[in-house]
Design a protein around this motif. Sequence first.
Motif, mmCIF file in Angstrom:
data_model
loop_
_atom_site.group_PDB
_atom_site.id
_atom_site.type_symbol
_atom_site.label_atom_id
_atom_site.label_comp_id
_atom_site.label_asym_id
_atom_site.label_seq_id
_atom_site.Cartn_x
_atom_site.Cartn_y
_atom_site.Cartn_z
ATOM 1 N N ARG A 195 -16.748 -24.850 -53.337
ATOM 2 C CA ARG A 195 -17.912 -25.651 -52.940
ATOM 3 C C ARG A 195 -17.703 -26.265 -51.557
ATOM 4 O O ARG A 195 -18.644 -26.359 -50.760
ATOM 5 N N ARG A 196 -16.477 -26.699 -51.301
ATOM 6 C CA ARG A 196 -16.174 -27.265 -49.988
ATOM 7 C C ARG A 196 -16.345 -26.208 -48.901
ATOM 8 O O ARG A 196 -16.898 -26.484 -47.822
ATOM 9 N N ILE A 197 -15.902 -24.999 -49.167
ATOM 10 C CA ILE A 197 -16.024 -23.901 -48.207
ATOM 11 C C ILE A 197 -17.499 -23.569 -47.945
ATOM 12 O O ILE A 197 -17.915 -23.349 -46.807
ATOM 13 N N LYS A 212 -13.815 -26.349 -56.924
ATOM 14 C CA LYS A 212 -13.947 -27.480 -56.002
ATOM 15 C C LYS A 212 -13.725 -27.018 -54.569
ATOM 16 O O LYS A 212 -14.482 -27.395 -53.653
ATOM 17 N N GLU A 213 -12.729 -26.180 -54.362
ATOM 18 C CA GLU A 213 -12.451 -25.668 -53.018
ATOM 19 C C GLU A 213 -13.561 -24.735 -52.551
ATOM 20 O O GLU A 213 -13.954 -24.757 -51.374
ATOM 21 N N ASP A 264 -19.944 -25.525 -48.064
ATOM 22 C CA ASP A 264 -20.551 -26.598 -47.273
ATOM 23 C C ASP A 264 -20.143 -26.532 -45.803
ATOM 24 O O ASP A 264 -20.718 -27.222 -44.962
ATOM 25 N N GLY A 265 -19.149 -25.695 -45.497
ATOM 26 C CA GLY A 265 -18.624 -25.593 -44.139
ATOM 27 C C GLY A 265 -19.275 -24.484 -43.337
ATOM 28 O O GLY A 265 -20.391 -24.040 -43.643
#
Length: 407
Positions: free
Chosen positions: A383-385, A380-381, A387-388
Amino acid sequence: MKRTDVTKAILIGLLSAAVPQLKAQETASPTPYSSYLFAFFSNNSPDGEQIRYALSDDGFNYTSLNEGRPVIASDSIALKKSIRDPHIMRAQDGKTFYMVLTDMRSDEGWQSNDGLILMKSTDLIHWQHTAIDFPTRFPNLPGFDRKNLHAVWAPQTIWDEEAKKYMIYYSIGRHDWEYPVGDRFQPYFKLFYSYANEDFTDITEPRLLLDFGTASIDGDIVYNPKEKEFVLFFKDEGLPTVNHEFHTRQGVMRATSKRLTGPYTVEYKHIHKPGEFPVEGSSVFPLIHSDEYVLMYDCYAKGYYQFCKSSDLKNFTFVQNTPTHGDFTPRHGSVMHITKAERERLEAWSALNIAMRRTEQMPVPTLTLKQLSQRDELLKEARRILDGPCDPTVLKKMTERLQNLRK
């Protein structure tokens, strides 16, 4: 004059003589680019008709990123949910990137394509996109309706210094242009161009760039500073026929003009290595730290990309055939220079994607309950990274955390 004054004068003279050399060293601007980025699609399947990347140190030998998997999902950018023929370039500001693509799905047929895609990025990973459907965008343009338009293929972009705009050029085929070759009819493709708007989200009405006399596709324009002319490379497409006493046979040809928008004078000869037919998707780019250019094209029936080079953009010598197999299976694509920092970001992005896939594929029975919980949180983390901003340091740390999950 005192000795000290003489000494000062000598020193001043020596320093003055050195100033031009010092200034030359200070003002010299060696290229910031050190690697080559190849953007391409892979084959005629829906999975193959997606954007892929490969890197090279020399411009001839390439290693795929992301284990040869797509870097952008076609169903997120294309009306047809598939793409072909990506052309990538760096903008005039040096930090923005443009990519244009054919919006096409080949399993729907070779006469089912009506548009192209415009894309813009600042990091080569995250892209804004706009799909241009020609019958919708130009409803009042005669001959460009859904029924008559055959295809819009292989767009490319170049900066027009005279117009101060980005020019997008591409091939268009229409059913009312078809011509007989023996007992068959050949779709007739002509090269057209438009200008992109400032946001790179729209184009102007198509205007004719080149009518070869028979079908022509895959245009690629390069400016030759030595001759102060634009050189248009293209493919004579379709069934072999005779054009101006020239026997067409699906090969790379050359035309020149003093103005980007033409008119272009065609040289009726093939310039690729003799005996290698058919070929398509020619692309020309300069070698880093050199005054030579590379001409590459897809020998799709042979299973390799062929590379030639030239110092005058007229005469090309064969360099090598680069096999297309394993992770590296390019079809019609393009090459752009990138910096060390840009390469590091792409490689770190690729490594994290690979680590995520391998983490997701870990067999559940081999993990403890704690590791299972950690895996979900780490993914989850990650995927967030992704997207950044995709900072290489952050990407690398996240990759290490995934790789250390079992420890």
